[in-house]
Design a protein around this motif. Structure first.
Motif, PDB file in Angstrom:
ATOM      1  N   VAL A 112      11.827  33.533   8.904  1.00 20.74           N
ATOM      2  CA  VAL A 112      13.257  33.353   9.160  1.00 20.74           C
ATOM      3  C   VAL A 112      13.751  32.093   9.168  1.00 20.74           C
ATOM      4  O   VAL A 112      14.628  31.599   8.505  1.00 20.74           O
ATOM      5  N   ALA A 113      12.879  31.197   9.599  1.00 20.41           N
ATOM      6  CA  ALA A 113      13.455  29.676   9.577  1.00 20.41           C
ATOM      7  C   ALA A 113      13.487  28.872   8.454  1.00 20.41           C
ATOM      8  O   ALA A 113      14.345  28.347   8.240  1.00 20.41           O
ATOM      9  N   ARG A 119      18.768  28.678   2.580  1.00 19.71           N
ATOM     10  CA  ARG A 119      20.099  29.144   2.617  1.00 19.71           C
ATOM     11  C   ARG A 119      21.037  27.859   2.907  1.00 19.71           C
ATOM     12  O   ARG A 119      22.120  27.851   2.170  1.00 19.71           O
ATOM     13  N   TYR A 120      20.708  27.185   3.757  1.00 20.76           N
ATOM     14  CA  TYR A 120      21.620  26.083   4.201  1.00 20.76           C
ATOM     15  C   TYR A 120      21.430  24.934   3.301  1.00 20.76           C
ATOM     16  O   TYR A 120      22.473  24.395   2.766  1.00 20.76           O
ATOM     17  N   ALA A 135      22.577  25.289  13.378  1.00 22.71           N
ATOM     18  CA  ALA A 135      21.180  25.157  14.243  1.00 22.71           C
ATOM     19  C   ALA A 135      21.582  26.378  15.218  1.00 22.71           C
ATOM     20  O   ALA A 135      20.318  27.043  15.682  1.00 22.71           O
ATOM     21  N   ARG A 136      22.686  26.630  15.687  1.00 22.57           N
ATOM     22  CA  ARG A 136      22.779  27.600  16.749  1.00 22.57           C
ATOM     23  C   ARG A 136      22.597  29.016  16.249  1.00 22.57           C
ATOM     24  O   ARG A 136      21.682  29.731  16.832  1.00 22.57           O
ATOM     25  N   LEU A 142      16.062  33.190  15.225  1.00 22.04           N
ATOM     26  CA  LEU A 142      14.706  33.221  15.575  1.00 22.04           C
ATOM     27  C   LEU A 142      14.254  34.125  16.949  1.00 22.04           C
ATOM     28  O   LEU A 142      13.277  34.431  16.707  1.00 22.04           O
ATOM     29  N   VAL A 143      15.288  33.660  17.871  1.00 21.43           N
ATOM     30  CA  VAL A 143      14.786  34.793  19.138  1.00 21.43           C
ATOM     31  C   VAL A 143      14.799  36.184  18.828  1.00 21.43           C
ATOM     32  O   VAL A 143      14.014  36.929  19.287  1.00 21.43           O
ATOM     33  N   LEU A 144      15.866  36.517  17.664  1.00 22.91           N
ATOM     34  CA  LEU A 144      15.900  37.953  17.520  1.00 22.91           C
ATOM     35  C   LEU A 144      14.784  38.312  16.873  1.00 22.91           C
ATOM     36  O   LEU A 144      13.999  39.557  16.999  1.00 22.91           O
TER      37      LEU A 144
END
Length: 174
Positions: A112-113, A119-120, A135-136, A142-144
């Motif tokens: 995911v990261a 994508r960024y 970043a938010r 990442l938490v999900l």
């Protein structure tokens, strides 16, 4: 049943699970969203398939996930299949070292990261999205991903069906 055929059948079931997850999250709009950050289930399922079934199944499931993205026109053609295949192989290779839930959590978070960073770099930086909102969103994703990884692992493990019964122990002789 031959172990190769069993692995092939489990891989096919994982690919069907990927297709079902993709259809549910795109067609029906079932996105997991917290603070406008969406989590995608496909990287989690590819990571779980690689960890549970090995690099070959990770490659096949990664290819299927990438093709699903390409069919929808979600990005640059060919980037997603290549990305997910490489990640599926990497997760499969890491299964001996990081097996089980922590391996799926680690692989999912890395996938995911890395995908968010790609994508960024290839899209969002050109449409004036600031680094802090990015970043938010990435932190929430990442938490999900870590929170939903055990669910993905349970779904992939469920493709194995019933486990073989262990032979009963012989009664002690008197």
């Amino acid at each position: 049943m031959n172990k190769t055929w069993l692995t092939a059948l489990r891989t096919a079931l994982c690919i069907a699970l990927l297709a079902l997850a993709y259809v549910l999250q795109t067609s029906l709009g079932l996105y997991f969203s917290i603070w406008n950050a969406h989590i995608d289930l496909l990287p989690l399922l590819v990571a779980a398939a690689g960890i549970v079934l090995g690099p070959g199944a990770g490659l096949a499931c990664g290819l299927a996930a990438g093709v699903l993205y390409d069919v929808s026109g979600a990005g640059v053609e060919g980037m997603y299949p290549l990305y997910y295949m490489l990640c599926g192989i990497a997760c499969g290779e890491l299964r001996a070292r990081f097996g089980g839930v922590r391996g799926v959590m680690l692989c999912s978070a890395c996938m995911v990261a890395l995908l968010a960073l790609l994508r960024y770099l290839f899209y969002f930086q050109f449409v004036n999205v600031g680094v802090l909102p990015f970043a938010r969103d990435m932190a929430v994703q990442l938490v999900l991903a870590v929170a939903l990884s055990p669910l993905a692992l349970a779904l992939v493990r469920a493709t194995g069906g019933r486990k073989k019964a262990k032979p009963a122990a012989l009664p002690p002789e008197a």
